[in-house]
Design a protein around this motif. Structure first.
Motif, PDB file in Angstrom:
ATOM      1  N   SER A 186     -18.483 -44.760 -31.945  1.00  0.00           N
ATOM      2  CA  SER A 186     -18.353 -43.037 -30.770  1.00  0.00           C
ATOM      3  C   SER A 186     -18.392 -41.944 -31.607  1.00  0.00           C
ATOM      4  O   SER A 186     -19.325 -41.279 -33.178  1.00  0.00           O
ATOM      5  CB  SER A 186     -16.247 -43.179 -32.002  1.00  0.00           C
ATOM      6  N   PHE A 187     -18.435 -41.117 -30.761  1.00  0.00           N
ATOM      7  CA  PHE A 187     -19.021 -39.785 -30.600  1.00  0.00           C
ATOM      8  C   PHE A 187     -18.050 -38.790 -30.830  1.00  0.00           C
ATOM      9  O   PHE A 187     -18.110 -38.440 -29.554  1.00  0.00           O
ATOM     10  CB  PHE A 187     -20.310 -39.833 -30.153  1.00  0.00           C
ATOM     11  N   PRO A 188     -17.171 -38.277 -31.970  1.00  0.00           N
ATOM     12  CA  PRO A 188     -15.991 -37.376 -30.701  1.00  0.00           C
ATOM     13  C   PRO A 188     -16.463 -35.733 -31.038  1.00  0.00           C
ATOM     14  O   PRO A 188     -17.191 -35.683 -32.296  1.00  0.00           O
ATOM     15  CB  PRO A 188     -14.646 -37.858 -32.154  1.00  0.00           C
ATOM     16  N   LEU A 189     -15.893 -35.603 -30.302  1.00  0.00           N
ATOM     17  CA  LEU A 189     -16.303 -34.047 -30.362  1.00  0.00           C
ATOM     18  C   LEU A 189     -15.315 -32.982 -31.321  1.00  0.00           C
ATOM     19  O   LEU A 189     -14.416 -33.435 -31.093  1.00  0.00           O
ATOM     20  CB  LEU A 189     -16.405 -33.464 -28.390  1.00  0.00           C
ATOM     21  N   ALA A 190     -16.166 -31.912 -31.978  1.00  0.00           N
ATOM     22  CA  ALA A 190     -15.462 -31.973 -33.074  1.00  0.00           C
ATOM     23  C   ALA A 190     -15.964 -30.219 -32.461  1.00  0.00           C
ATOM     24  O   ALA A 190     -16.846 -29.174 -32.878  1.00  0.00           O
ATOM     25  CB  ALA A 190     -16.538 -31.935 -34.129  1.00  0.00           C
ATOM     26  N   GLY A 191     -14.728 -29.491 -31.977  1.00  0.00           N
ATOM     27  CA  GLY A 191     -14.786 -28.097 -31.725  1.00  0.00           C
ATOM     28  C   GLY A 191     -14.731 -26.942 -33.275  1.00  0.00           C
ATOM     29  O   GLY A 191     -14.402 -27.558 -34.155  1.00  0.00           O
ATOM     30  N   SER A 192     -14.975 -26.128 -33.137  1.00  0.00           N
ATOM     31  CA  SER A 192     -15.378 -24.944 -34.329  1.00  0.00           C
ATOM     32  C   SER A 192     -13.826 -24.807 -35.180  1.00  0.00           C
ATOM     33  O   SER A 192     -12.935 -24.840 -34.183  1.00  0.00           O
ATOM     34  CB  SER A 192     -16.230 -24.197 -33.927  1.00  0.00           C
ATOM     35  N   PHE A 193     -13.708 -25.198 -36.209  1.00  0.00           N
ATOM     36  CA  PHE A 193     -12.250 -24.241 -37.165  1.00  0.00           C
ATOM     37  C   PHE A 193     -12.401 -23.108 -37.094  1.00  0.00           C
ATOM     38  O   PHE A 193     -11.378 -22.779 -37.604  1.00  0.00           O
ATOM     39  CB  PHE A 193     -12.948 -25.441 -38.708  1.00  0.00           C
ATOM     40  N   VAL A 194     -13.953 -22.498 -37.254  1.00  0.00           N
ATOM     41  CA  VAL A 194     -14.149 -20.921 -36.841  1.00  0.00           C
ATOM     42  C   VAL A 194     -12.958 -20.501 -35.394  1.00  0.00           C
ATOM     43  O   VAL A 194     -13.842 -20.818 -34.847  1.00  0.00           O
ATOM     44  CB  VAL A 194     -14.932 -20.440 -37.922  1.00  0.00           C
ATOM     45  N   ASP A 195     -12.479 -19.016 -35.894  1.00  0.00           N
ATOM     46  CA  ASP A 195     -12.467 -17.585 -35.145  1.00  0.00           C
ATOM     47  C   ASP A 195     -13.768 -17.632 -34.580  1.00  0.00           C
ATOM     48  O   ASP A 195     -14.053 -17.266 -35.341  1.00  0.00           O
ATOM     49  CB  ASP A 195     -11.033 -17.600 -35.038  1.00  0.00           C
ATOM     50  N   PHE A 196     -13.919 -17.034 -32.811  1.00  0.00           N
ATOM     51  CA  PHE A 196     -15.128 -16.155 -32.667  1.00  0.00           C
ATOM     52  C   PHE A 196     -14.228 -14.832 -32.498  1.00  0.00           C
ATOM     53  O   PHE A 196     -12.847 -15.171 -31.841  1.00  0.00           O
ATOM     54  CB  PHE A 196     -16.165 -17.114 -31.758  1.00  0.00           C
ATOM     55  N   LYS A 197     -15.263 -13.641 -32.111  1.00  0.00           N
ATOM     56  CA  LYS A 197     -14.995 -12.224 -31.389  1.00  0.00           C
ATOM     57  C   LYS A 197     -16.254 -12.149 -31.035  1.00  0.00           C
ATOM     58  O   LYS A 197     -16.586 -12.470 -31.251  1.00  0.00           O
ATOM     59  CB  LYS A 197     -13.711 -12.195 -32.369  1.00  0.00           C
ATOM     60  N   GLN A 198     -15.760 -11.164 -30.022  1.00  0.00           N
ATOM     61  CA  GLN A 198     -16.660  -9.676 -29.694  1.00  0.00           C
ATOM     62  C   GLN A 198     -16.761  -8.765 -30.181  1.00  0.00           C
ATOM     63  O   GLN A 198     -16.231  -8.689 -30.305  1.00  0.00           O
ATOM     64  CB  GLN A 198     -16.454 -10.151 -28.311  1.00  0.00           C
ATOM     65  N   TYR A 199     -17.777  -8.109 -30.160  1.00  0.00           N
ATOM     66  CA  TYR A 199     -18.379  -7.101 -30.983  1.00  0.00           C
ATOM     67  C   TYR A 199     -19.720  -6.475 -29.941  1.00  0.00           C
ATOM     68  O   TYR A 199     -20.062  -7.314 -29.225  1.00  0.00           O
ATOM     69  CB  TYR A 199     -18.766  -7.744 -31.987  1.00  0.00           C
ATOM     70  N   GLY A 200     -19.233  -5.231 -30.108  1.00  0.00           N
ATOM     71  CA  GLY A 200     -20.365  -4.561 -29.696  1.00  0.00           C
ATOM     72  C   GLY A 200     -20.255  -4.040 -29.064  1.00  0.00           C
ATOM     73  O   GLY A 200     -19.620  -4.471 -27.961  1.00  0.00           O
TER      74      GLY A 200
END
Length: 483
Positions: free
Chosen positions: A110-124
């Protein structure tokens, strides 16, 4: 060579020069400054004068912050909300295709997708997405160019490391720093043109090895000089007990005379290289203690890099030393920070790993900028390949790992004529395949050389009947990221 000397207006050949100049190594060193081509290898095929770029450079020096072990692009600079939404589902076969897998995941059922545990934000102004693991990097986002579409051919660490550093997956090739030393020479005759600093993050991680900063088939004067965190930053340059400077000078002169006689007999250019290395070590005795001394750095600089910059051997300490070495004229400063190989327990390990490097990496860019050095210094941050969007091993609510992924990964660059505040290249919704503006490792290498005024197809060396170059037989300059 004799023809070349006549063209320069010198009515003598190499043998005559070496035999008549003088017996002292100081005079030989002077000769190497006046006519460096005399001391280059007999197979030198460089199309131009050593130490002279092919065209006006945008950068004079490089600081390469290499993240050894391959940081995950999905937890750093390549935001994938859809991947997060589909966590736990199988990666679509149309996405994975028939691409090669490592032996560590090839037998997974099985190759289950793993979304990131950490949040992202936009900068600059660029509105670039940066993960919360890199708060300091987010503050310099308008000074850096993020390339999200890097790719390589190697799928395991050893060949991938060797490939991105030397342009070939097999050993015995000159590293990028050695090519720059060969093509441009040194800016400071008291320091090597190419230096290496090592640090280690969490766990053992992937190791590094000296062939990554090898001169390969180039003269050994172009090999990277490794600095250590111990009392003696460069081994074997201190005078032993009972020997003073005058004794050392006389010893070197006598060794130089023996080497000169050996060269007269055998004609091996490596003999002259040894003379240069002895002289360099002698001069470094004075230069190294000064450049390694951080006690005179201001409180503002210490605060900028963080308290770890006062602990020898840490990434922060090496980043500060990189600035000092570069400021002193070292052509190529290579940092290796080990520990990015998160096959399991990724959330915990990458959090600590990012904390090790984030502040100091951003501080280096800020420090160079405020000193007026960023425009002439190319700073590079990145690893040897990327990580998979599916989990290696068991996926749980709060834990997963990622395997090696050569198809796409992210790096960032700053200064040295690279456009600031842009994001280049795109990957699919799963961070698995490149969808726009791919950048091969050879393209990256060609672009770095270009910024230092070197044409990657002209910087060559003939070895065993073939002309070699850093980019092998490929590579194109990524002009869209350049000023």
């Amino acid at each position: 060579m004799e023809k070349d000397l006549f063209e320069y207006g010198f009515n003598f050949n190499r043998r005559h020069f070496l035999s008549k100049l003088s017996l002292g190594v100081g005079s030989i060193a002077l000769g190497s400054l006046l006519m460096p081509e005399l001391f280059s290898g007999k197979n030198n095929e460089y199309e131009g004068n050593v130490g002279v770029p092919h065209f006006a450079p945008k950068a004079k020096r490089v600081i390469y912050l290499f993240q050894n072990g391959a940081p995950s692009q999905l937890e750093s600079f390549d935001y994938k909300p859809k991947l997060r939404e589909m966590t736990g589902q199988e990666i679509p076969s149309t996405v994975r295709g028939n691409q090669r897998l490592t032996g560590m995941t090839a037998n997974q059922s099985s190759f289950p997708l793993a979304g990131s545990f950490v949040d992202f934000k936009q900068y600059g102004e660029s509105r670039a997405w940066i993960s919360d693991l890199f708060p300091y990097t987010s503050k310099i986002v308008d000074d850096i160019c993020i390339v999200r579409s890097m790719y390589t051919e190697a799928i395991n660490h050893d060949p991938a490391l060797t490939f991105i550093q030397t342009g070939a997956q097999q050993g015995n090739r000159p590293s990028m720093g050695s090519w720059l030393s060969y093509g441009l020479g040194s800016e400071n005759k008291n320091l090597p043109a190419f230096t290496v600093l090592l640090s280690r993050g969490i766990g053992n991680g992937q190791g590094v090895y000296s062939r990554l900063w090898s001169n390969g088939f180039l003269d050994s004067i172009h090999q990277g000089v490794q600095f250590s965190k111990g009392e003696d930053p460069v081994l074997f340059i201190k005078d032993p007990k009972g020997m003073d400077k005058n004794m050392r000078r006389r010893m070197l002169d006598n060794i130089a005379e023996v080497n000169r006689l050996s060269y007269e007999e055998f004609g091996d250019p490596e003999i002259n290289t040894k003379i240069q290395q002895y002289e360099m070590a002698y001069r470094m005795q004075t230069a190294i203690p000064e450049v390694m001394d951080v006690s005179k750095e201001s409180d503002d600089i210490i605060k900028l890099y963080g308290p770890d910059c006062m602990i020898p051997g840490t990434f922060a300490a090496n980043a500060l030393l990189a600035r000092k070495l570069s400021e002193s004229g070292v052509r190529f400063v290579q940092l290796y920070h080990q520990g990015w190989d998160q096959h399991g327990d990724l959330p915990y390990e990458i959090t600590k790993q990012a904390k090790d490097v984030d502040q100091a990496s951003a501080a280096l860019v800020t420090d160079l900028k405020q000193r007026g050095l960023l425009d002439e210094t190319l700073v590079i941050w990145g690893g040897e390949f990327g990580r998979t969007s599916y989990s290696q091993g068991k996926l749980t609510k709060d834990n997963y790992g990622r395997d090696h992924h050569p198809r796409c990964f992210s790096i960032w660059m700053a200064g040295g004529g690279v456009k600031p505040g842009i994001v280049y290249g795109e990957t699919d919704d799963f961070g698995y395949n490149i969808t726009k503006d791919p950048v091969h490792v050879h393209d990256f290498q060609a672009t770095v050389l270009h910024q230092l005024g070197l044409h990657h197809e002209k910087l060559t060396f003939k070895h065993q009947g073939r002309r070699y170059r850093l980019t092998d037989v490929s590579g194109k300059i990524v002009k869209d990221i350049l000023v």
